[in-house]
Scaffold this motif. Structure first.
Motif, PDB file in Angstrom:
ATOM      1  N   SER A 195      -8.830  -1.694  -4.639  1.00 57.15           N
ATOM      2  CA  SER A 195      -9.158  -3.119  -4.702  1.00 57.15           C
ATOM      3  C   SER A 195      -8.369  -3.958  -3.706  1.00 57.15           C
ATOM      4  O   SER A 195      -8.516  -5.182  -3.691  1.00 57.15           O
ATOM      5  N   LEU A 196      -7.557  -3.332  -2.874  1.00 56.99           N
ATOM      6  CA  LEU A 196      -6.624  -4.096  -2.049  1.00 56.99           C
ATOM      7  C   LEU A 196      -7.205  -4.591  -0.731  1.00 56.99           C
ATOM      8  O   LEU A 196      -6.547  -5.336  -0.007  1.00 56.99           O
ATOM      9  N   ASP A 197      -8.405  -4.161  -0.377  1.00 60.28           N
ATOM     10  CA  ASP A 197      -9.081  -4.659   0.821  1.00 60.28           C
ATOM     11  C   ASP A 197      -8.186  -4.567   2.054  1.00 60.28           C
ATOM     12  O   ASP A 197      -7.895  -3.492   2.533  1.00 60.28           O
ATOM     13  N   ARG A 255      -0.869 -12.179  -1.070  1.00 66.08           N
ATOM     14  CA  ARG A 255      -1.168 -11.024  -0.220  1.00 66.08           C
ATOM     15  C   ARG A 255      -2.382 -10.262  -0.735  1.00 66.08           C
ATOM     16  O   ARG A 255      -3.037  -9.552   0.021  1.00 66.08           O
ATOM     17  N   VAL A 256      -2.629 -10.365  -2.030  1.00 60.47           N
ATOM     18  CA  VAL A 256      -3.766  -9.675  -2.642  1.00 60.47           C
ATOM     19  C   VAL A 256      -4.530 -10.678  -3.490  1.00 60.47           C
ATOM     20  O   VAL A 256      -4.047 -11.772  -3.794  1.00 60.47           O
ATOM     21  N   ARG A 305      -5.429   0.538  -5.741  1.00 62.12           N
ATOM     22  CA  ARG A 305      -5.432   0.742  -4.291  1.00 62.12           C
ATOM     23  C   ARG A 305      -6.818   0.476  -3.708  1.00 62.12           C
ATOM     24  O   ARG A 305      -6.952  -0.068  -2.612  1.00 62.12           O
ATOM     25  N   ALA A 331      -6.291  -8.238  -8.425  1.00 63.53           N
ATOM     26  CA  ALA A 331      -5.439  -7.114  -8.033  1.00 63.53           C
ATOM     27  C   ALA A 331      -3.984  -7.401  -8.378  1.00 63.53           C
ATOM     28  O   ALA A 331      -3.265  -6.520  -8.879  1.00 63.53           O
ATOM     29  N   GLY A 332      -3.526  -8.628  -8.122  1.00 67.68           N
ATOM     30  CA  GLY A 332      -2.152  -8.986  -8.449  1.00 67.68           C
ATOM     31  C   GLY A 332      -1.866  -8.868  -9.931  1.00 67.68           C
ATOM     32  O   GLY A 332      -0.835  -8.321 -10.348  1.00 67.68           O
ATOM     33  N   TRP A 339       0.832  -1.203   0.000  1.00 64.20           N
ATOM     34  CA  TRP A 339       0.000   0.000   0.000  1.00 64.20           C
ATOM     35  C   TRP A 339       0.868   1.256   0.000  1.00 64.20           C
ATOM     36  O   TRP A 339       0.602   2.209  -0.739  1.00 64.20           O
ATOM     37  N   GLU A 397      -5.087  -4.959   2.589  1.00 65.36           N
ATOM     38  CA  GLU A 397      -3.776  -4.329   2.500  1.00 65.36           C
ATOM     39  C   GLU A 397      -3.879  -2.814   2.665  1.00 65.36           C
ATOM     40  O   GLU A 397      -2.861  -2.125   2.734  1.00 65.36           O
ATOM     41  N   GLN A 421      -4.884 -13.408   6.428  1.00 69.58           N
ATOM     42  CA  GLN A 421      -3.533 -12.854   6.369  1.00 69.58           C
ATOM     43  C   GLN A 421      -2.612 -13.559   7.364  1.00 69.58           C
ATOM     44  O   GLN A 421      -1.472 -13.903   7.038  1.00 69.58           O
TER      45      GLN A 421
END
Length: 515
Positions: A280-282, A239-240, A278, A244-245, A145, A284, A331
């Protein structure tokens, strides 16, 4: 004359055997210079009796980058020396003076243009912060982020530079300063500009930003043919989400593309994609908390206050980012899987990382929270950081203000389990941080000491040096109304587990130290 290592961050002179700067604790490079002392400043050159040249940062073709020190103001500068003579240097000088008029928060201010025997020196202000290459040498990576936020700053700076007819042309991590007070938060600013003929195309600058972004995520290129986009994807997998990745890797690939048909060089489009990614990162996501003072503790006339919350006082904090929500079960499960942390059956009774992975992780010890934060490239917040993120600067009782809590603002009382963060948006803090009152009880970095507020330093307090219990903040789904107050301090032994104990992380330039 003495042999020293000059810190490029603050200008302090250090012994050649030191690994860290004695003043600012930044890691020291290998540049060793012979120095004399002018007006108390270690230097071998003084420009216009004001700017001391301290040491070489990097040498490019025709351009030397040097750390410097403003003798009058007592502050660091960066000096870009364009080497040459004659008409070419007169053109460089004119361009430099014109560029000095361009003011943008993402561009370091030009405070002097000095022609000399070797060429033209462009002196740029170097405010408090950390050079990105030195920061990465110390920490290896930046949270995703934060990396996207810094990338956004660099694109904004380039848009202003290109719009005024200038190019950078030599952009890398050593020309990026991560600093406080970029629009009131931690952000990135660029030093340097291409002066003279043969300026590169804007695409070269955007390709450089894509590479710097990869470095922030831990990518180490093996050569010019390295698949940076693929390495970025491998770094962030898990992580995403998959979409998103793929979106982040796709953005990097397009910014690096050499052919015009596939390259992305429109700054407005790049910024739009960063903003969408950003969003879409929930889990993170992080929230920026600006540098400055806030009111910590409880007022003397607060009947609900405990003595350990007093006195209320103004505390100055450096800027930081804080997780928008507590760390999720999914996570934490990924962390445990990658590091080999054994999760017992009881952990699975309270957490369902695959079935309800969006819920906050619970039943974790302080040490496990601490290790997770290190693995994520972050750290646990101090008590002071947590409290400022929860209540803002005005001393309010709860994150939403002084009104008592209700079911639309917080999850508390006699609920059996935590809820999904963000479901009670009306209870957000002034910085947009979710669930700082109720839901889960959050570990912070500090040892507990009941009288600590009486002796704590007024700036960036890091808690007592030792203790037997660690502090938790915010109350939980099972706590009464009293525990939801921003000033309430809980404490447990660091090895204890509870069904309502969780945590969130922060990131900043420097870690507050216990005293």
């Amino acid at each position: 004359m003495t042999t020293s290592v000059i810190c490029t961050q603050c200008g302090a002179r250090n012994l050649a055997t030191q690994a860290q700067c004695r003043r600012c604790k930044a890691p020291l490079g290998e540049e060793v210079v012979a120095t004399a002392t002018v007006r108390g400043t270690p230097t071998s050159t003084l420009l216009q009796e004001r700017w001391a040249v301290l040491g070489l940062v990097r040498q490019d073709e025709g351009v030397r980058w040097q750390a410097g020190h403003d003798v009058e103001r007592g502050s660091p500068v960066m000096i870009q020396l364009h080497q040459g003579a004659g008409e070419a240097m007169r053109e460089v000088e004119g361009q430099a003076r014109s560029f000095a008029e361009l003011i943008h928060p993402g561009l370091l201010d030009v405070v002097g243009v000095v022609p000399g025997d070797e060429g033209v020196s462009v002196v740029m202000d170097w405010p408090s912060g950390a050079r990105l290459d030195e920061l990465l040498a110390a920490r290896e990576r930046v949270p995703l982020w934060v990396a996207l936020a810094l990338m956004q700053d660099l694109i904004e700076a380039l848009r202003a530079m290109h719009g005024a007819g200038y190019r950078h042309g030599r952009l890398d991590a050593s020309r990026v300063l991560v600093r406080e007070q970029v629009d009131g938060r931690l952000g990135a600013a660029l030093s340097g500009v291409w002066l003279g003929p043969d300026a590169p195309e804007p695409a070269q600058d955007y390709r450089a930003v894509a590479r710097v972004f990869g470095q922030m995520l831990g990518v180490q290129e093996r050569g010019p043919e390295s698949d940076v986009a693929g390495m970025v994807l491998r770094e962030i997998q898990g992580r995403v989400g998959e979409d998103a990745g793929a979106g982040i890797a796709g953005l990097v690939a397009r910014m690096l593309a050499q052919d015009a048909a596939h390259s992305l060089i429109n700054p407005r489009e790049i910024l739009g994609q960063i903003e969408a990614l950003r969003a879409s990162l929930d889990y993170e996501m992080m929230c920026a908390v600006e540098a400055g003072p806030f009111l910590r503790g409880s007022r003397e006339d607060d009947e609900a206050a405990r003595r350990e919350e007093q006195p209320m006082s103004s505390v100055e904090l450096s800027a930081f980012y804080i997780d928008r929500a507590p760390v999720s079960a999914a996570q934490f499960f990924r962390f445990a899987s990658e590091t080999g942390l054994k999760l017992d059956e009881e952990w699975y009774q309270f957490n369902a990382p695959r079935g309800a992975g969006e819920l906050p992780v619970v039943h974790v010890t302080w040490r496990e929270a601490y290790e997770y934060a290190r693995w994520a490239g972050k750290r646990l917040p101090t008590e002071a950081e947590w409290e400022k993120a929860a209540r803002g600067t005005d001393g309010r009782t709860y994150p939403w203000g002084d009104a008592p809590p209700n079911a639309e603002l917080a999850l508390y009382g006699e609920n059996p389990a935590p809820g999904v963060p963000g479901e009670r948006s009306a209870g957000r803090s002034p910085y947009g941080v979710e669930d700082m009152a109720g839901n889960v009880f959050e570990w912070v970095a500090d040892w507990y000491e009941g009288t600590y507020y009486n002796e704590a330093p007024p700036r960036d307090p890091g808690g007592p040096r030792r203790g037997t219990r660690k502090v938790l903040r915010g109350g939980s789904f099972a706590h009464p109304e009293f525990a939801l107050r921003c000033a309430t301090r809980g404490r447990y032994e660091p090895g204890e587990r509870r069904a309502n104990h969780s945590f969130r992380c922060v990131w900043s330039l420097r870690d507050p130290q216990p005293r």
